[in-house]
Design an enzyme around this catalytic site. Structure first.
Site, PDB file in Angstrom:
ATOM      1  N   ASP A  10      28.794 -28.321  37.844  1.00  0.00           N
ATOM      2  CA  ASP A  10      28.205 -29.038  39.111  1.00  0.00           C
ATOM      3  C   ASP A  10      27.380 -28.169  39.716  1.00  0.00           C
ATOM      4  O   ASP A  10      27.628 -27.798  41.072  1.00  0.00           O
ATOM      5  CB  ASP A  10      29.186 -29.497  39.892  1.00  0.00           C
ATOM      6  N   ASP A  15      27.501 -21.899  39.274  1.00  0.00           N
ATOM      7  CA  ASP A  15      27.308 -22.764  37.993  1.00  0.00           C
ATOM      8  C   ASP A  15      26.139 -22.243  37.377  1.00  0.00           C
ATOM      9  O   ASP A  15      26.375 -22.047  36.046  1.00  0.00           O
ATOM     10  CB  ASP A  15      27.402 -24.153  38.334  1.00  0.00           C
ATOM     11  N   ASN A  39      29.427 -29.834  44.077  1.00  0.00           N
ATOM     12  CA  ASN A  39      28.556 -29.146  45.019  1.00  0.00           C
ATOM     13  C   ASN A  39      27.668 -30.028  45.751  1.00  0.00           C
ATOM     14  O   ASN A  39      27.233 -29.596  46.897  1.00  0.00           O
ATOM     15  CB  ASN A  39      28.116 -27.911  44.289  1.00  0.00           C
ATOM     16  N   THR A 122      33.458 -25.951  35.228  1.00  0.00           N
ATOM     17  CA  THR A 122      33.295 -25.088  36.378  1.00  0.00           C
ATOM     18  C   THR A 122      32.855 -25.808  37.773  1.00  0.00           C
ATOM     19  O   THR A 122      32.508 -25.494  38.737  1.00  0.00           O
ATOM     20  CB  THR A 122      31.981 -24.211  36.230  1.00  0.00           C
ATOM     21  N   PHE A 163      38.118 -25.773  46.176  1.00  0.00           N
ATOM     22  CA  PHE A 163      36.998 -26.827  46.252  1.00  0.00           C
ATOM     23  C   PHE A 163      37.178 -27.751  44.933  1.00  0.00           C
ATOM     24  O   PHE A 163      37.174 -29.026  45.012  1.00  0.00           O
ATOM     25  CB  PHE A 163      35.808 -26.261  46.443  1.00  0.00           C
ATOM     26  N   ASN A 164      37.089 -27.006  43.717  1.00  0.00           N
ATOM     27  CA  ASN A 164      36.785 -27.953  42.403  1.00  0.00           C
ATOM     28  C   ASN A 164      38.292 -29.019  42.430  1.00  0.00           C
ATOM     29  O   ASN A 164      38.048 -30.005  42.123  1.00  0.00           O
ATOM     30  CB  ASN A 164      36.804 -27.138  41.268  1.00  0.00           C
ATOM     31  N   GLN A 225      27.111 -18.127  52.639  1.00  0.00           N
ATOM     32  CA  GLN A 225      28.703 -17.635  52.873  1.00  0.00           C
ATOM     33  C   GLN A 225      28.890 -17.006  54.331  1.00  0.00           C
ATOM     34  O   GLN A 225      29.868 -16.971  54.829  1.00  0.00           O
ATOM     35  CB  GLN A 225      28.961 -16.706  51.784  1.00  0.00           C
ATOM     36  N   HIS A 237      32.297 -16.924  41.406  1.00  0.00           N
ATOM     37  CA  HIS A 237      33.525 -17.810  40.863  1.00  0.00           C
ATOM     38  C   HIS A 237      33.209 -18.059  39.462  1.00  0.00           C
ATOM     39  O   HIS A 237      33.942 -17.645  38.330  1.00  0.00           O
ATOM     40  CB  HIS A 237      33.822 -19.021  41.423  1.00  0.00           C
ATOM     41  N   ASP A 238      32.270 -19.263  39.180  1.00  0.00           N
ATOM     42  CA  ASP A 238      32.230 -19.900  37.850  1.00  0.00           C
ATOM     43  C   ASP A 238      32.195 -18.920  36.757  1.00  0.00           C
ATOM     44  O   ASP A 238      32.763 -19.347  35.567  1.00  0.00           O
ATOM     45  CB  ASP A 238      31.090 -21.074  38.152  1.00  0.00           C
TER      46      ASP A 238
END
Ligand code: BDR
Ligand code: CA
Length: 307
Positions: A10, A15, A39, A122, A163-164, A225, A237-238
């Site tokens: 996303d 990502d 997102n 992701t 979140f995901n 952020q 993260h992803d």
């Protein structure tokens, strides 16, 4: 041996880096990209996936997937990823070269028509869960599902939820209870891989088209952020999902029982990780417990250099 990968995402700043990492690695055979809302809205995340892949010369089918979660109302994350979902880099207009299949169909076709496909997800798990429901035969065919999502400890969207998973807890429940091997790369490890100024400067020195995209995206990502969480820089993260395939020693895993909270209470969307095996319940997931941070940035650097 190359791993066959079906990537569901996303984009999303992190990502975009996951796509970058998967696109040209000699150990990875990227077979297709399905896109999900998360997102940003599906129209925006799909456009972003197409832009990143085309810009980097990654020529695989890109399919638009689910616009809404299975049960809950849609959530997006403009505070971190901006109005476009990928603020910070201007892509040329690449037209409309989407593969016309639905993203869920792409996952099914990719798994059924190839050997031992690993699904890497992701974003919210809507497309993956729908693929399982639409064609349960994929469960016997696929290798494993590696997700960025959840956490052994606190969330980033509520005290409990990442979140995901928060975007579609019911879909996550379908995936985690499917019987397939799930590898969960959650916030408890991705919070260790912070895109500091030092990291951004290091990648800037590579000075190619991929580093140009990375640096411009990360500057906006970090700024958002800062505004949202008050931190100097954000976690990348992803790409940790893809990096864990590139180097099998990167992440330390622990197999345990993981249950998704779908109770619609204050912990809705929490990944309940039974680290100490209190419940003596089936160990349905490998949970990432630690990550080699230096190795991670080496993998990201190599990935950027390959363009
Ligand atoms: C996850 O949420 C999204 O904002 C990121 O792309 C990542 O997949 C982190 O919680
Ligand atoms: Ca994502």
């Amino acid at each position: 041996m190359k791993r066959n990968i079906s990537l569901d995402c996303d984009p999303g700043h992190d990502d975009a880096v996951a796509i970058l990492l998967a696109g040209k690695n000699p150990n990875i055979n990227l077979l297709g990209i399905s896109v999900v809302a998360g997102n940003q809205t599906i129209q925006k995340t799909a456009r972003n996936a197409l832009n990143v892949a085309t810009y980097l010369g990654i020529n695989v089918p890109i399919c638009i997937g689910c616009e809404f979660p299975m049960v809950r109302e849609r959530v997006i994350c403009a505070a971190i990823h901006g109005e476009s979902g990928l603020d910070g880099f201007d892509f040329p207009n690449y037209g409309d070269r989407f593969d016309k299949r639905h993203g869920v169909q792409l996952i099914i076709d990719t798994v059924m028509n190839n050997d031992k496909v690993t699904i890497v997800a992701t974003g919210p798990l809507t497309n993956v869960a729908m693929a399982i429901k639409m064609e349960p035969k994929i469960l016997d065919k696929l290798d494993e599902i590696i997700i960025m999502g959840g956490s052994v400890d606190n969330g980033n969207t509520s005290p409990a939820a990442e979140f995901n998973i928060m975007c579609d807890p019911e879909a996550a429940h379908v995936v985690f209870s499917s019987g397939v091997t799930v590898r969960m790369v959650g916030l408890n490890v991705t919070r260790k891989v912070i895109v500091t100024d030092e990291v951004v400067n290091r990648m800037e020195k590579i000075n190619n088209k991929a580093s140009d995209m990375f640096v411009k995206l990360m500057k906006v990502f970090n700024e958002n952020q800062r505004k949202t969480f008050g931190v100097a820089a954000g976690p990348l993260h992803d790409p940790a999902t893809i990096a864990s395939i590139i180097d099998s020693d990167l992440i330390k895993w622990q197999k345990m029982n993981v249950v998704i909270d779908i109770s619609h209470g204050p912990s809705y969307g929490r990944t309940n990780c039974d680290v100490f095996d209190y419940l003596r319940a089936p160990h349905n997931a490998y949970v990432a417990m630690d990550i080699d941070v230096n190795k991670y940035w080496d993998i990201i650097e190599q990935g950027i250099r390959s363009y």
